[in-house]
Design a protein around this motif. Structure first.
Motif, mmCIF file in Angstrom:
data_model
loop_
_atom_site.group_PDB
_atom_site.id
_atom_site.type_symbol
_atom_site.label_atom_id
_atom_site.label_comp_id
_atom_site.label_asym_id
_atom_site.label_seq_id
_atom_site.Cartn_x
_atom_site.Cartn_y
_atom_site.Cartn_z
ATOM 1 N N TRP A 206 13.147 7.633 -8.170
ATOM 2 C CA TRP A 206 14.418 6.964 -7.896
ATOM 3 C C TRP A 206 14.653 5.756 -8.793
ATOM 4 N N CYS A 207 13.601 5.045 -9.174
ATOM 5 C CA CYS A 207 13.788 3.811 -9.948
ATOM 6 C C CYS A 207 13.809 4.035 -11.453
ATOM 7 N N ILE A 208 13.210 5.106 -11.927
ATOM 8 C CA ILE A 208 13.158 5.319 -13.378
ATOM 9 C C ILE A 208 13.898 6.593 -13.768
ATOM 10 N N ASP A 209 13.495 7.727 -13.193
ATOM 11 C CA ASP A 209 14.080 9.006 -13.600
ATOM 12 C C ASP A 209 15.571 9.105 -13.266
ATOM 13 N N LYS A 210 15.964 8.746 -12.046
ATOM 14 C CA LYS A 210 17.360 8.887 -11.639
ATOM 15 C C LYS A 210 18.187 7.630 -11.903
ATOM 16 N N ASN A 211 17.554 6.548 -12.305
ATOM 17 C CA ASN A 211 18.237 5.267 -12.468
ATOM 18 C C ASN A 211 19.260 5.291 -13.602
ATOM 19 N N LYS A 212 18.882 5.805 -14.749
ATOM 20 C CA LYS A 212 19.762 5.882 -15.923
ATOM 21 C C LYS A 212 20.390 4.528 -16.279
ATOM 22 N N GLY A 213 19.620 3.437 -16.097
ATOM 23 C CA GLY A 213 20.084 2.111 -16.500
ATOM 24 C C GLY A 213 21.052 1.433 -15.544
ATOM 25 N N ARG A 214 21.302 2.022 -14.386
ATOM 26 C CA ARG A 214 22.266 1.432 -13.458
ATOM 27 C C ARG A 214 21.719 0.189 -12.764
ATOM 28 N N ILE A 215 20.421 0.145 -12.545
ATOM 29 C CA ILE A 215 19.791 -1.015 -11.915
ATOM 30 C C ILE A 215 18.749 -1.553 -12.879
ATOM 31 N N ARG B 84 2.483 0.159 -14.299
ATOM 32 C CA ARG B 84 1.243 0.512 -13.597
ATOM 33 C C ARG B 84 1.440 1.778 -12.769
ATOM 34 N N MET B 85 2.607 1.877 -12.094
ATOM 35 C CA MET B 85 2.874 3.070 -11.283
ATOM 36 C C MET B 85 2.930 4.320 -12.159
ATOM 37 N N GLN B 86 3.575 4.211 -13.318
ATOM 38 C CA GLN B 86 3.654 5.356 -14.226
ATOM 39 C C GLN B 86 2.258 5.738 -14.732
ATOM 40 N N ALA B 87 1.421 4.740 -15.004
ATOM 41 C CA ALA B 87 0.058 5.010 -15.476
ATOM 42 C C ALA B 87 -0.754 5.700 -14.382
ATOM 43 N N LEU B 88 -0.578 5.284 -13.126
ATOM 44 C CA LEU B 88 -1.291 5.937 -12.027
ATOM 45 C C LEU B 88 -0.872 7.393 -11.897
ATOM 46 N N LEU B 89 0.422 7.668 -12.051
ATOM 47 C CA LEU B 89 0.905 9.053 -11.965
ATOM 48 C C LEU B 89 0.384 9.905 -13.117
ATOM 49 N N ALA B 90 0.165 9.276 -14.260
ATOM 50 C CA ALA B 90 -0.336 10.014 -15.422
ATOM 51 C C ALA B 90 -1.757 10.527 -15.184
ATOM 52 N N GLU B 91 -2.453 9.978 -14.177
ATOM 53 C CA GLU B 91 -3.811 10.418 -13.866
ATOM 54 C C GLU B 91 -3.830 11.688 -13.015
ATOM 55 N N ARG B 92 -2.660 12.248 -12.736
ATOM 56 C CA ARG B 92 -2.581 13.444 -11.890
ATOM 57 C C ARG B 92 -3.425 14.569 -12.472
ATOM 58 N N GLU C 58 0.857 -1.190 0.000
ATOM 59 C CA GLU C 58 0.000 0.000 0.000
ATOM 60 C C GLU C 58 0.890 1.236 0.000
ATOM 61 N N LEU C 59 0.701 2.083 -1.000
ATOM 62 C CA LEU C 59 1.465 3.317 -1.137
ATOM 63 C C LEU C 59 0.528 4.473 -1.413
ATOM 64 N N THR C 60 0.946 5.647 -1.004
ATOM 65 C CA THR C 60 0.223 6.845 -1.418
ATOM 66 C C THR C 60 0.720 7.202 -2.812
ATOM 67 N N MET C 61 0.002 8.085 -3.474
ATOM 68 C CA MET C 61 0.462 8.532 -4.791
ATOM 69 C C MET C 61 1.807 9.245 -4.660
ATOM 70 N N TYR C 62 2.019 9.927 -3.540
ATOM 71 C CA TYR C 62 3.316 10.559 -3.301
ATOM 72 C C TYR C 62 4.418 9.494 -3.240
ATOM 73 N N GLY C 63 4.147 8.389 -2.570
ATOM 74 C CA GLY C 63 5.120 7.297 -2.495
ATOM 75 C C GLY C 63 5.418 6.719 -3.866
ATOM 76 N N ILE C 64 4.379 6.579 -4.678
ATOM 77 C CA ILE C 64 4.575 6.071 -6.041
ATOM 78 C C ILE C 64 5.456 7.043 -6.825
ATOM 79 N N ALA C 65 5.218 8.348 -6.643
ATOM 80 C CA ALA C 65 6.038 9.348 -7.341
ATOM 81 C C ALA C 65 7.505 9.235 -6.924
#
Length: 106
Positions: free
Chosen positions: A20-29, A39-47, A8-15
């Motif tokens: 950290w996992c997509i925007d700042k990752n730059k392929g390192r992980i 799914r998380m990206q799709a939920l954020l797109a509903e902002r 269970e996460l808030t939308m803030y937690g998903i952001a």
């Protein structure tokens, strides 16, 4: 069958996870191109696009239960702990407010 974990996460937690996992990752992980992350990206797109403070506040506080695989949970843990270390910055303390403590499977 792949083991699913309900988180269970808030939308803030998903952001924060997406940051950290997509925007700042730059392929390192690897492993951030799975269904859970999409799914998380799709939920954020509903902002809401309105500038109304109340509407945005309600959106960021909304809680969502995500079904993530154990691999996705491990990837998120790595992103939240390792990426700040790659950049030699302090671990984001806010992490403790939105990401539930995970139990190690050892």
């Amino acid at each position: 069958m792949i083991e699913q974990v309900k988180i269970e996460l808030t939308m803030y937690g998903i952001a924060e996870v997406v940051k950290w996992c997509i925007d700042k990752n730059k392929g390192r992980i690897p492993g951030v191109d799975t269904d859970g992350f999409k799914r998380m990206q799709a939920l954020l797109a509903e902002r809401p696009q309105s500038g109304d403070y109340f509407t945005l506040d309600q959106f960021w506080k909304k809680k969502v239960v995500l079904d993530l695989t154990e691999q996705e949970v491990e990837t998120i843990d790595r992103c939240l702990y390792d990426i700040p270390n790659f950049e030699n910055v302090q671990l984001p303390q806010i992490r403790h407010k939105f990401w539930p403590k995970q139990h190690s499977s050892s």
